[in-house]
Design a protein around this motif. Structure first.
Motif, PDB file in Angstrom:
ATOM      1  N   GLN A  55      -0.510  -3.137   0.973  1.00  0.00           N
ATOM      2  CA  GLN A  55      -0.520  -4.041  -0.118  1.00  0.00           C
ATOM      3  C   GLN A  55      -1.432  -3.400  -1.329  1.00  0.00           C
ATOM      4  O   GLN A  55      -1.118  -3.737  -2.475  1.00  0.00           O
ATOM      5  CB  GLN A  55      -1.024  -5.279   0.505  1.00  0.00           C
ATOM      6  CG  GLN A  55      -1.009  -6.464  -0.750  1.00  0.00           C
ATOM      7  CD  GLN A  55      -1.256  -7.705  -0.319  1.00  0.00           C
ATOM      8  OE1 GLN A  55      -1.611  -7.912   1.054  1.00  0.00           O
ATOM      9  NE2 GLN A  55      -1.526  -8.659  -1.130  1.00  0.00           N
ATOM     10  N   ASN A  58       0.193  -0.632  -3.233  1.00  0.00           N
ATOM     11  CA  ASN A  58       1.564  -1.144  -4.115  1.00  0.00           C
ATOM     12  C   ASN A  58       0.806  -1.722  -5.268  1.00  0.00           C
ATOM     13  O   ASN A  58       1.236  -1.596  -6.349  1.00  0.00           O
ATOM     14  CB  ASN A  58       2.521  -2.024  -3.391  1.00  0.00           C
ATOM     15  CG  ASN A  58       3.134  -1.365  -2.086  1.00  0.00           C
ATOM     16  OD1 ASN A  58       3.529  -0.312  -2.307  1.00  0.00           O
ATOM     17  ND2 ASN A  58       3.788  -1.886  -1.380  1.00  0.00           N
ATOM     18  N   ASN A  59      -0.416  -2.616  -5.108  1.00  0.00           N
ATOM     19  CA  ASN A  59      -0.749  -3.439  -5.918  1.00  0.00           C
ATOM     20  C   ASN A  59      -1.596  -2.501  -7.156  1.00  0.00           C
ATOM     21  O   ASN A  59      -1.392  -2.793  -8.250  1.00  0.00           O
ATOM     22  CB  ASN A  59      -1.898  -4.324  -5.521  1.00  0.00           C
ATOM     23  CG  ASN A  59      -1.346  -5.429  -4.894  1.00  0.00           C
ATOM     24  OD1 ASN A  59      -0.096  -5.612  -4.940  1.00  0.00           O
ATOM     25  ND2 ASN A  59      -2.293  -6.539  -4.173  1.00  0.00           N
ATOM     26  N   ALA A  63      -0.488  -2.443 -10.926  1.00  0.00           N
ATOM     27  CA  ALA A  63      -1.514  -2.731 -11.878  1.00  0.00           C
ATOM     28  C   ALA A  63      -1.686  -1.467 -13.039  1.00  0.00           C
ATOM     29  O   ALA A  63      -2.079  -1.517 -14.001  1.00  0.00           O
ATOM     30  CB  ALA A  63      -2.903  -2.822 -11.167  1.00  0.00           C
ATOM     31  N   TYR A  75      -2.925  -7.843 -11.342  1.00  0.00           N
ATOM     32  CA  TYR A  75      -2.668  -7.808  -9.946  1.00  0.00           C
ATOM     33  C   TYR A  75      -4.245  -7.813  -9.352  1.00  0.00           C
ATOM     34  O   TYR A  75      -4.299  -7.260  -8.440  1.00  0.00           O
ATOM     35  CB  TYR A  75      -1.785  -6.621  -9.477  1.00  0.00           C
ATOM     36  CG  TYR A  75      -0.401  -6.786  -9.982  1.00  0.00           C
ATOM     37  CD1 TYR A  75       0.413  -7.503  -9.188  1.00  0.00           C
ATOM     38  CD2 TYR A  75      -0.155  -6.108 -10.810  1.00  0.00           C
ATOM     39  CE1 TYR A  75       1.916  -7.655  -9.270  1.00  0.00           C
ATOM     40  CE2 TYR A  75       1.418  -6.108 -11.335  1.00  0.00           C
ATOM     41  CZ  TYR A  75       2.132  -7.104 -10.377  1.00  0.00           C
ATOM     42  OH  TYR A  75       3.524  -6.889 -10.878  1.00  0.00           O
ATOM     43  N   VAL A 128      -8.198  -2.024  -6.754  1.00  0.00           N
ATOM     44  CA  VAL A 128      -7.622  -3.386  -6.400  1.00  0.00           C
ATOM     45  C   VAL A 128      -8.235  -3.705  -4.995  1.00  0.00           C
ATOM     46  O   VAL A 128      -8.091  -2.721  -4.273  1.00  0.00           O
ATOM     47  CB  VAL A 128      -6.142  -3.541  -6.379  1.00  0.00           C
ATOM     48  CG1 VAL A 128      -5.528  -4.736  -5.712  1.00  0.00           C
ATOM     49  CG2 VAL A 128      -5.618  -3.173  -7.825  1.00  0.00           C
ATOM     50  N   VAL A 130      -8.005  -6.088  -1.454  1.00  0.00           N
ATOM     51  CA  VAL A 130      -7.033  -6.909  -0.760  1.00  0.00           C
ATOM     52  C   VAL A 130      -8.089  -7.478   0.393  1.00  0.00           C
ATOM     53  O   VAL A 130      -8.520  -6.725   1.054  1.00  0.00           O
ATOM     54  CB  VAL A 130      -5.839  -6.066   0.035  1.00  0.00           C
ATOM     55  CG1 VAL A 130      -5.117  -7.157   0.858  1.00  0.00           C
ATOM     56  CG2 VAL A 130      -5.032  -5.691  -1.179  1.00  0.00           C
TER      57      VAL A 130
END
Length: 418
Positions: A55, A58-59, A63, A75, A128, A130
């Protein structure tokens, strides 16, 4: 009836096989539950980490695409965030990289970071984060659920293991009781058919086969003893008649004494064969125990001290067989022991003691054996006196215990039943 040992051993407390098997089953269930729980935990934790890594990867990809096209952050992307792990602050290339951050700060728990440089070397880093708190909380709940389920399964499996072990234990106990009865002299004891076709059934069949073989051999030996005694009875009687025809003298006395010994041996063999065959039946009568014992001792003609209580106990027994037992014990004490030989009557108990070397260990352990007198220092003989005494005592329902006194000498204790 076997003689008891003078100093019985103290056996440690025995743990039943039933509980041993149940404990083993419970321990096995615990190990299986623990192994399954650890494997599920590791697999789930790895799955959570891989999904969070995917995740985050991919983010940051999405982004970066938005940032390059519009110059805006989407994102949840950040530029050079201060909490970014050190491994992602200065990437060596422009590729995307991920890193796990186990720190817990505020409402944020362990996280997975993904980062990529915006431009060339020295440019800013877009990252990013998560958050994995929810997934890890779910993992904790799964662990608790596994622990509860394992406890419930263990609580349900233990009674089943105890029950199954009890069935096996009862079958083994049945075989053990049969073997014990056989060792005590009950050659007709059999385990019989057992449920199942397993090792326990094989053991039971082997014990029954052993009892059959032992019974056949003992019956064969008893028949041989009885046949020999019956066959010898007639020629021995002829020898006695022939000895009466010899002229008086030393030779005649010696021959007559040897023939009398031979006749006594034959009579003893016949008595043993009748006892073995169960052909003897006691003739009970109410008699004063002290008087019968005194009469039996006097019949031996041996110098023996007899002590009886002032008030004689009246017992219901076969006086002839009782005299036979006491007489054999007294003769055995004089023949294999040493003086003084003492006979004591107290209540329903008769004790015969000598002051010789005592009974040999193998006799105390295995009981008297025919034609076996034990230790050499106990003299010679046919070894039938104690065997007959033991057989007659068994016929009367009495207990005959053989032991050695602490200060030396053999002690034979006869206890008559009430």
């Amino acid at each position: 009836m076997r003689p008891v040992r003078p100093f019985p051993r103290l056996r440690p407390a025995r743990v039943s096989l039933r509980w041993k098997i149940a404990a083993l089953a419970a321990a096995t269930a615990c190990l299986v539950a623990a192994a399954v729980g650890v494997l599920v935990h590791l697999w789930t934790a790895r799955d959570i980490q891989e999904r969070a890594e995917m995740q985050a990867f991919n983010n940051v990809y999405a982004a970066m695409d938005v940032y390059r096209r519009t110059g805006t952050l989407a994102y949840g992307a950040l530029l050079d965030p201060p909490e970014l792990p050190a491994a992602l602050r200065h990437p060596a290339d422009d590729d995307r990289h991920t890193a796990y951050d186990g720190r817990v700060e505020g409402n944020l728990g362990p996280s997975m970071w993904a980062a990529q440089r915006v431009g060339g070397p020295g440019s800013r880093v877009l990252a990013v984060q998560v958050n994995m708190s929810t997934e890890l909380h779910t993992l904790d709940q799964l662990d608790a659920t596994m622990a509860v389920a394992s406890s419930i399964a263990l609580a349900a499996a233990t009674p089943l293991a105890v029950y199954g072990a009890g069935l096996l234990g009862r079958r083994l106990r049945r075989v053990s009781e049969t073997a014990g009865r056989i060792s005590a002299g009950d050659l007709d004891a059999r385990t019989g058919p057992t449920k199942g076709r397993d090792e326990v059934a094989d053991i039971a069949a082997t014990v029954d086969l052993m009892a059959d073989t032992l019974g056949r051999r003992l019956r064969s030996e008893r028949r041989f003893t009885a046949d020999v005694a019956h066959e010898l009875r007639t020629p021995v009687g002829g020898l006695l008649a022939a000895a009466d025809l010899l002229p008086p003298g030393e030779t005649e006395d010696l021959l007559r004494a040897r023939v009398r010994d031979l006749r006594g041996l034959v009579e003893d063999l016949l008595e043993i064969s009748r006892l073995d065959a169960g052909a003897e039946q006691p003739a009970h009568a109410h008699v004063p125990l002290g008087a019968v014992v005194s009469e039996a001792v006097s019949r031996t003609g041996l110098d023996t001290d007899v002590t009886t209580a002032q008030t004689m106990e009246t017992v219901e027994t076969d006086p002839r067989r009782l005299e036979r037992i006491v007489g054999n014990l007294v003769v055995n004490a004089h023949r294999h022991g040493d003086t003084p030989v003492q006979v004591t009557v107290e209540g329903r108990t008769v004790v015969v003691r000598d002051h010789g070397p005592g009974f040999p260990p193998d006799l105390l352990r295995d009981g008297p054996r025919r034609f076996h007198t034990g230790a050499k220092e106990r003299g010679s003989g046919h070894g039938l006196g104690l065997t007959i005494a033991l057989g007659q005592a068994r016929l009367l329902g009495a207990e005959l215990h053989l032991a050695n006194a602490p200060d030396g000498g053999a002690v034979a204790t006869l206890r008559l039943p009430h």
